[in-house]
Motif scaffolding. Structure first.
Motif, mmCIF file in Angstrom:
data_model
loop_
_atom_site.group_PDB
_atom_site.id
_atom_site.type_symbol
_atom_site.label_atom_id
_atom_site.label_comp_id
_atom_site.label_asym_id
_atom_site.label_seq_id
_atom_site.Cartn_x
_atom_site.Cartn_y
_atom_site.Cartn_z
ATOM 1 N N THR A 1 9.115 15.668 0.274
ATOM 2 C CA THR A 1 8.021 14.656 -0.178
ATOM 3 C C THR A 1 8.638 13.245 0.394
ATOM 4 O O THR A 1 9.686 13.160 0.031
ATOM 5 N N VAL A 2 7.674 12.497 0.821
ATOM 6 C CA VAL A 2 7.956 11.166 1.443
ATOM 7 C C VAL A 2 7.024 10.111 0.924
ATOM 8 O O VAL A 2 5.745 10.372 1.252
ATOM 9 N N VAL A 3 7.416 8.995 0.394
ATOM 10 C CA VAL A 3 6.602 8.005 -0.080
ATOM 11 C C VAL A 3 6.841 6.822 0.686
ATOM 12 O O VAL A 3 7.895 6.449 0.640
ATOM 13 N N VAL A 4 5.659 6.260 1.383
ATOM 14 C CA VAL A 4 5.927 4.939 2.094
ATOM 15 C C VAL A 4 5.167 3.831 1.390
ATOM 16 O O VAL A 4 4.312 3.983 0.604
ATOM 17 N N ASP A 5 5.840 2.775 1.395
ATOM 18 C CA ASP A 5 5.420 1.465 0.586
ATOM 19 C C ASP A 5 5.549 -0.037 1.403
ATOM 20 O O ASP A 5 6.398 0.233 2.294
ATOM 21 N N LEU B 1 6.934 11.972 8.101
ATOM 22 C CA LEU B 1 6.981 10.416 7.957
ATOM 23 C C LEU B 1 5.856 10.079 8.608
ATOM 24 O O LEU B 1 5.128 9.166 8.215
ATOM 25 N N ARG B 2 5.610 10.490 9.858
ATOM 26 C CA ARG B 2 4.369 10.044 10.706
ATOM 27 C C ARG B 2 3.171 10.314 9.853
ATOM 28 O O ARG B 2 2.168 9.493 9.807
ATOM 29 N N SER B 3 3.012 11.402 9.055
ATOM 30 C CA SER B 3 1.865 11.603 8.253
ATOM 31 C C SER B 3 1.843 10.702 7.241
ATOM 32 O O SER B 3 0.501 10.281 6.795
ATOM 33 N N ALA B 4 2.774 10.307 6.425
ATOM 34 C CA ALA B 4 2.751 9.432 5.289
ATOM 35 C C ALA B 4 2.296 8.094 5.820
ATOM 36 O O ALA B 4 1.558 7.332 5.300
ATOM 37 N N VAL B 5 2.720 7.628 7.051
ATOM 38 C CA VAL B 5 2.182 6.493 7.474
ATOM 39 C C VAL B 5 0.727 6.267 7.894
ATOM 40 O O VAL B 5 0.148 5.465 7.764
ATOM 41 N N ALA B 6 0.435 7.543 8.430
ATOM 42 C CA ALA B 6 -1.086 7.530 8.782
ATOM 43 C C ALA B 6 -1.971 7.551 7.324
ATOM 44 O O ALA B 6 -2.908 6.995 7.729
ATOM 45 N N ASN B 7 -1.413 8.260 6.425
ATOM 46 C CA ASN B 7 -2.193 8.148 5.106
ATOM 47 C C ASN B 7 -2.170 6.866 4.598
ATOM 48 O O ASN B 7 -3.154 6.300 4.067
ATOM 49 N N MET C 1 0.829 -1.235 0.118
ATOM 50 C CA MET C 1 -0.084 0.157 0.075
ATOM 51 C C MET C 1 0.861 1.227 0.096
ATOM 52 O O MET C 1 1.595 1.517 1.167
ATOM 53 N N ARG C 2 0.953 2.089 -1.076
ATOM 54 C CA ARG C 2 1.798 3.279 -1.230
ATOM 55 C C ARG C 2 0.982 4.433 -0.823
ATOM 56 O O ARG C 2 -0.276 4.518 -1.142
ATOM 57 N N ALA C 3 1.602 5.288 -0.077
ATOM 58 C CA ALA C 3 1.021 6.547 0.473
ATOM 59 C C ALA C 3 2.067 7.565 0.164
ATOM 60 O O ALA C 3 3.304 7.236 0.530
ATOM 61 N N THR C 4 1.707 8.815 0.164
ATOM 62 C CA THR C 4 2.400 9.991 -0.014
ATOM 63 C C THR C 4 2.261 11.167 1.092
ATOM 64 O O THR C 4 0.954 11.251 1.294
ATOM 65 N N ALA C 5 3.200 11.846 1.373
ATOM 66 C CA ALA C 5 2.957 13.040 2.123
ATOM 67 C C ALA C 5 3.911 13.868 1.929
ATOM 68 O O ALA C 5 5.028 13.711 1.340
ATOM 69 N N LYS C 6 3.182 15.283 1.611
ATOM 70 C CA LYS C 6 4.053 16.286 1.384
ATOM 71 C C LYS C 6 3.960 17.455 2.203
ATOM 72 O O LYS C 6 3.023 17.734 2.699
#
Length: 116
Positions: A109-113, A51-57, A1-6
């Motif tokens: 920009t941080v993208v987690v996957d 990073l916390r926002s990207a994980v929450a997304n 599950m890929r999610a992005t935060a900017k």
């Protein structure tokens, strides 16, 4: 599950932010949290928040899709810093002169996957 935060217009130069963002790129999220928590750089605080926002997304998107997501399986897939706008200010100097002061900002920009 890929999610992005900017985060846009962070009040720090991109050069300083890249020193920290290069340390967490490609790492597991928990390792990245640990690196950011113990980093002495001022840039670690807004990057950790992002990073916390990207994980929450990612968890929100997983809940919306009805899929199960373990946060321990996430890693930092992409992380980069671009230059934002530069505010131009003036500072008084000797003999009635003035020199310019450039107040730089950056876009992060941080993208987690998930792996695999």
């Amino acid at each position: 599950m890929r999610a992005t935060a900017k985060a846009k217009n962070v009040g720090m130069s991109a050069r300083k932010m890249r020193l920290v963002i290069d340390q967490i790129r490609g790492r597991d999220v928990n390792d990245a949290y640990a690196i950011l928590q113990f980093s002495k750089k001022k840039a670690a605080r807004p990057i950790g928040k992002l990073l916390r926002s990207a994980v929450a997304n990612a968890t929100y998107r997983a809940d919306e899709d009805g899929a199960s997501l373990d946060v321990d399986e996430l890693y930092v897939h992409e992380a980069y810093v671009d230059e934002g706008r530069t505010l131009k200010r003036w500072r008084a100097r000797a003999y009635g002169r003035a020199t310019s002061v450039l107040k730089r900002s950056s876009h992060v920009t941080v993208v987690v996957d998930t792996r695999g």
